[in-house]
Design an enzyme around this catalytic site. Structure first.
Site, PDB file in Angstrom:
ATOM      1  N   ARG A 178      -7.881 -29.642  14.739  1.00 48.09           N
ATOM      2  CA  ARG A 178      -6.314 -29.258  14.542  1.00 48.09           C
ATOM      3  C   ARG A 178      -6.043 -28.527  16.063  1.00 48.09           C
ATOM      4  NH1 ARG A 178      -4.878 -26.980   9.229  1.00 48.09           N
ATOM      5  NH2 ARG A 178      -7.143 -26.812   8.980  1.00 48.09           N
ATOM      6  N   SER A 230     -16.456 -24.404  15.018  1.00 48.24           N
ATOM      7  CA  SER A 230     -17.399 -24.041  13.682  1.00 48.24           C
ATOM      8  C   SER A 230     -18.559 -24.369  13.622  1.00 48.24           C
ATOM      9  CB  SER A 230     -16.475 -24.625  12.105  1.00 48.24           C
ATOM     10  OG  SER A 230     -14.947 -24.428  12.591  1.00 48.24           O
ATOM     11  N   ASP A 242     -14.988 -20.204  12.852  1.00 51.69           N
ATOM     12  CA  ASP A 242     -13.638 -20.256  12.143  1.00 51.69           C
ATOM     13  C   ASP A 242     -13.697 -19.249  11.135  1.00 51.69           C
ATOM     14  OD1 ASP A 242     -15.981 -21.331  11.034  1.00 51.69           O
ATOM     15  OD2 ASP A 242     -15.207 -23.250   9.869  1.00 51.69           O
TER      16      ASP A 242
END
Ligand code: ADP
Ligand code: MG
Length: 457
Positions: free
Chosen positions: A71, A139, A192
């Protein structure tokens, strides 16, 4: 019936067991904070000692590399009055890049980012003469060396790329951006969980921990520096440090690992690692169900005389499909039947087979949700927020922010997480502890941390 009963026992997570797991989690947290070399929990120092205040200003970008999606995000921060205006784009990570080379992966990311920067409109303002700045949410377990640098400890969640372990992921991204001709500086590298925590606190001051339940699972929380024996750096003014637990790697004799879990682990890309994650997260729940159905097909002719060959295929049953089957409320389970046909190629399943499949989904989801809840309860306990104060002082509100596609989309899973946390806390404490969805907190969190660590501050 015998097979089912045996299965129920294998997957059972009675409340006393969960209490034991929560206590083991607290012990392992302490071991990790002491840097015990054998501690399964890395309890990584994030270098985030100050969380967002709401006063952050300016244009910042964030990039989130998760397990399945990637993203990009841009945020115009306007302080307490105006808060934040954000835009984002999400693209699935092409599977070949998850097992390719580091350069290919980072070049892909930099190219997508460059494309996104091109679409920056008039709502966003970069002061004259400044470079754009980025918060990078990554992450995977990273050994941070500062707020804006860190080396990869290992890949997880189906990523397997040679040569990245031990490398500085910010350096990798920065050279890819340079190759792309993109003028942007990474000012914060965050997990994250840490991003979700930062975004969570921005939205609600009482957030003390963040949990990810997506492709993988992990948690971060705010710890007092004096409870971190391995921290040798200067004492932060806040007295706090955010810890990225890397809890997916939690292991304990108390974890009720079944033959299915053992086989799944053995055949995985990272055997012996991420035991807790393999019982809880979205990458694995469907696969556990598949293994059970396969066994039932063999031992109890669940799908008739022949075992459907597709059922032998690793990871054919994905967690979103499991979730869709689990949420079928039709009286004849026709949606579940259609899924079984689609995925396993079994045309006519008996009503009984469908009910058994539903039951297996239910038990596997329940187990994952209850184990995750035990971990959350462990963190709340570690922070001493598991009971109402006895000295008459007012109750402190405690919020745990949760993000991730599994929690967001799998209602029968998320509602069980919440119910089990409440059950473990008991009535008195449950009223002051809130577990809540913090949707895409990690993107805005990374942008906020990029802002508070901007080179222009
Ligand atoms: P990531 O963990 O890759 O950063 P997300 O937080 O978006 O990304 O989580 C995606 C994961 O969530 C998927 O891999 C899948 O396991 C799970 N998921 C997505 N949709 C559903 C659904 N409808 N039901 C159950 N699980 C889902
Ligand atoms: Mg994610």
């Amino acid at each position: 019936a015998d097979v089912i009963e045996e299965l129920e026992q294998t997957l059972a997570t009675p409340t006393p067991l969960l209490r034991g797991i929560a206590d083991a989690m607290v012990e392992e947290m302490e071991r990790g904070l002491r840097a015990d070399p054998h501690a399964p929990l890395k309890m990584l120092i994030s270098y985030v000692d100050n969380l967002p205040t709401g006063d952050e200003h300016g244009l910042f970008y964030a990039l989130d590399l998760g397990g399945t999606n990637f993203r990009v995000l841009r945020v115009q921060l306007g302080g307490k009055e105006k808060r934040a205006v954000q835009q984002y784009e999400e693209v699935p990570i092409p599977p070949h890049l998850m097992v390719g080379t580091s350069t290919e992966l980072f070049d892909f990311i930099a190219a997508e980012l460059e494309r996104f920067v091109e679409t920056e409109g008039d709502d966003f303002h970069l002061p004259e003469g400044r470079h754009r700045e980025l918060g990078f949410t990554f992450s995977f377990p990273v050994h941070q060396t500062s707020i804006s640098s860190g080396t990869l400890v290992k890949w997880t969640k189906g990523f397997c790329i040679n040569g990245t372990v031990g490398e500085d992921v910010v350096a990798e991204l920065s050279s890819a951006m340079e190759r792309q001709g993109l003028d942007m500086k990474v000012t914060a590298l965050v997990n994250d969980t840490v991003g979700t925590l930062a975004g969570g606190i921005y939205a609600d001051n009482d957030v003390v921990a963040a949990v990810i339940l997506g492709t993988g699972t992990n948690a971060a929380y705010v710890e007092h520096v004096d409870a971190i024996p391995k921290w040798k750096g200067p004492l932060p003014r806040s007295g706090n440090m955010v810890i990225n637990m890397e809890w997916g790697n939690f292991k304990s004799d108390k974890l009720p690992r079944s033959d299915y879990d053992i086989a799944l682990d053995f055949e995985s890309l990272n055997p012996g690692e991420q035991m807790y994650e393999k019982m809880i997260s979205g990458m694995y729940l469907g696969e556990v169900v598949r293994r059970i159905l396969l066994r039932l097909a063999h031992d109890a002719s669940l799908f008739g005389d022949v075992v459907p060959s597709k059922l032998e295929k690793l990871f054919v049953l994905r967690t979103p499909d499991m979730s869709a089957m689990h949420h079928d409320t039709s009286h004849d389970l026709k949606h579940l039947g259609a899924k079984l046909k689609d995925i396993l190629g079994v045309a006519d399943t008996s009503l009984e087979a469908r009910y058994i499949t539903l039951h297996v989904c239910d038990k596997v989801a329940e187990r994952g949700a209850r184990l995750a809840a035990a971990g959350i309860y462990g963190i709340v306990k570690k922070l001493g927020r598991d009971r109402a104060p006895t000295d008459g002082s007012p109750k402190q509100r405690t919020v745990v922010a949760i993000d991730g596609g599994l929690y967001e989309h799998y209602k029968k899973f998320s509602s069980r997480v919440e119910a089990t946390v409440a059950e473990l806390l008991g009535e008195a404490a449950a009223s002051s502890v809130v577990v809540k969805m913090a949707n895409d907190g990690s993107g805005i969190g990374a942008a906020l941390l990029a802002a508070s660590h901007s080179q222009y501050n």
